[in-house]
Write a protein that holds these residues in place. Structure first.
Motif, mmCIF file in Angstrom:
data_model
loop_
_atom_site.group_PDB
_atom_site.id
_atom_site.type_symbol
_atom_site.label_atom_id
_atom_site.label_comp_id
_atom_site.label_asym_id
_atom_site.label_seq_id
_atom_site.Cartn_x
_atom_site.Cartn_y
_atom_site.Cartn_z
ATOM 1 N N THR A 37 0.854 -1.189 0.000
ATOM 2 C CA THR A 37 0.000 0.000 0.000
ATOM 3 C C THR A 37 0.884 1.231 0.000
ATOM 4 O O THR A 37 1.871 1.292 0.737
ATOM 5 N N ILE A 167 -6.430 -2.831 6.174
ATOM 6 C CA ILE A 167 -6.350 -1.392 5.943
ATOM 7 C C ILE A 167 -7.665 -0.729 6.349
ATOM 8 O O ILE A 167 -8.742 -1.134 5.917
ATOM 9 N N LEU A 184 -2.734 0.330 9.250
ATOM 10 C CA LEU A 184 -2.435 -1.056 8.867
ATOM 11 C C LEU A 184 -2.376 -1.847 10.165
ATOM 12 O O LEU A 184 -1.494 -1.624 10.997
ATOM 13 N N SER A 291 -10.573 -1.023 9.688
ATOM 14 C CA SER A 291 -9.786 -2.083 9.042
ATOM 15 C C SER A 291 -10.400 -3.452 9.296
ATOM 16 O O SER A 291 -10.366 -4.332 8.415
#
Length: 321
Positions: A37, A167, A184, A291
Motif C-alpha cells: 500500500t 487497511i 495497517l 480495518s
C-alpha cells in the motif's frame, strides 16, 4: 449494535485531506496473502521539496526504514509505502527507483525512502517475499482518492484483535483543516467497541504483531508538533483493546501537506493543538475499527483462518444485515 457500528465505521477517510491519495497492490496465490500500500501526497515530496513529518515509536519491534532521518530532520522526502516484514527492504529499493525516475529528481544523489511493515506470516508464506518492485511501482502509480479497505494491499494477510485485520481509514475536521488517518493493523489484544468487549472469533495468538498508523493533515504544523500528534496515533490503539505485546511494532507517522518552508511560518499555536490531539485519537481508533469492519474472512497458509468482524457479528445475530 448495527446503528452504533455504522457510526464507528463510517467516519471519513485520509483522502479527505486534500492531495492525499492511496494505492494498493494485492497478491493472492497458493499460500501467499500479501501486498503493498502506498500513501502518496500530491505534489509528491522530494528531497528538494519535502513535507514536515514526525513519528512516534510505541514499541520498536519492527522495521521502519528511513525512520532515523525523519526523526533527525523532521521531513518526508518520498511517499510512504507499507508492506510485509520481509518485503520491506525490496520495497524501499523500489521506492527509491520510482523516485529517481521522476523528472523532479533528476539531480538527486541522496534520498530517504520511508517504508513500514507488519508481519503477515500467520496467513501468508512470507518467506517467498512475493512483493516485487513492479508491485510497489503499481501501487504508487495507481494511487487515487478511490481506494479499497480491509483485506487489500499491505493488509491482505494481516490479523488484529482476534479478527481479520488490514487497511482502515477515518478523518476529522478541525476548524477549516482536515486530519485523516490510515491504519495497517496486525496486533494482539481484545477488541472493544464503544467500550464494550467483543469476544474474538478464535483464540489463535500469532507472533509478529504490529500496527502502523499514518496521520495526514493540511494544517500548518511543524515536525515537532507532528511528533506530538503521532503519539496520539499509538495511544489510540489502547482505546480499542491493543495488548502492546513484546513482539509488537507500534508506530505512527504524521505529516502535513503544507510544505516544510511554509509550515515554519504561521504554525498552529501550542495551546491550539488540543483539537488536533482529539481528532487524532478519535480518527486513529476508528481507522483501526474500519480495518476490521471492511476485512472479509481470509483462509491462508497451513489451514489458518482469520475471521471477518462483520461476518462474525452477523453470525452472532448482532447485525441486521
Amino acid at each position: 449494535m448495527t446503528d452504533r457500528l455504522a457510526v464507528l465505521t463510517d467516519t471519513g477517510s485520509i483522502k479527505d485531506v486534500p492531495g492525499v491519495r492511496v494505492g494498493h497492490r494485492t497478491i493472492v496465490r497458493h499460500d501467499v496473502r500479501t501486498g503493498v500500500t502506498a500513501i502518496v501526497p500530491t505534489p509528491v515530496p522530494t528531497p528538494e521539496r519535502p513535507l514536515p513529518c514526525g513519528l512516534f515509536v510505541g514499541n520498536g519491534h519492527g522495521k521502519l526504514i528511513g525512520s532515523t532521518q525523519v526523526a533527525e530532520m523532521g521531513t518526508l522526502e518520498t511517499p510512504i509505502v507499507l508492506t510485509n516484514t520481509l518485503s520491506a527492504f525490496g520495497a524501499a529499493d523500489a521506492l527509491v527507483g520510482w523516485m529517481l525516475d521522476r523528472p523532479d529528481c533528476a539531480d538527486v544523489v541522496t534520498l530517504n525512502p520511508l517504508v513500514a511493515e507488519c508481519n503477515d506470516s500467520w496467513l501468508s508464506d512470507i518467506r517467498q517475499r512475493a512483493v516485487t518492485a513492479a508491485d510497489v511501482r503499481a501501487a504508487l502509480d495507481d494511487a487515487s482518492d478511490d481506494f479499497a479497505l480491509g483485506a487489500v494491499g499491505a493488509g491482505t494477510g494481516m490479523r488484529a484483535l482476534g479478527f481479520k485485520g488490514g487497511i482502515g481509514t477515518a478523518s476529522r475536521a478541525v476548524g477549516d483543516q482536515r486530519l485523516g488517518v490510515l491504519a495497517l493493523t496486525n496486533f494482539t489484544g481484545h477488541l472493544r467497541l464503544d467500550g464494550r468487549p467483543v469476544e474474538p472469533a478464535n483464540t489463535a495468538d500469532p507472533e509478529g504483531n504490529s500496527c502502523v498508523v499514518v496521520v495526514a493533515t493540511d494544517a500548518p504544523l511543524d515536525a515537532r508538533q507532528l511528533g506530538r500528534i503521532a503519539r496520539r496515533g499509538v495511544y489510540a490503539m489502547g482505546t480499542v483493546g491493543a495488548a502492546y505485546s513484546h513482539g509488537s511494532g507500534d508506530y505512527a507517522i504524521a505529516f502535513s501537506t503544507r510544505r516544510a518552508d511554509d509550515a515554519r511560518s504561521g504554525c498552529v499555536r501550542e495551546k491550539d493543538l488540543d483539537p488536533f490531539f482529539s481528532a487524532t485519537l478519535e480518527a486513529s481508533a476508528q481507522a483501526i475499527v474500519s480495518s476490521l469492519w471492511h476485512a472479509e474472512t481470509t483462509h491462508g497458509r497451513a489451514g489458518h483462518v482469520a475471521y471477518g468482524l462483520r461476518e462474525t457479528l452477523r453470525e452472532r445475530g448482532l447485525l441486521d444485515r
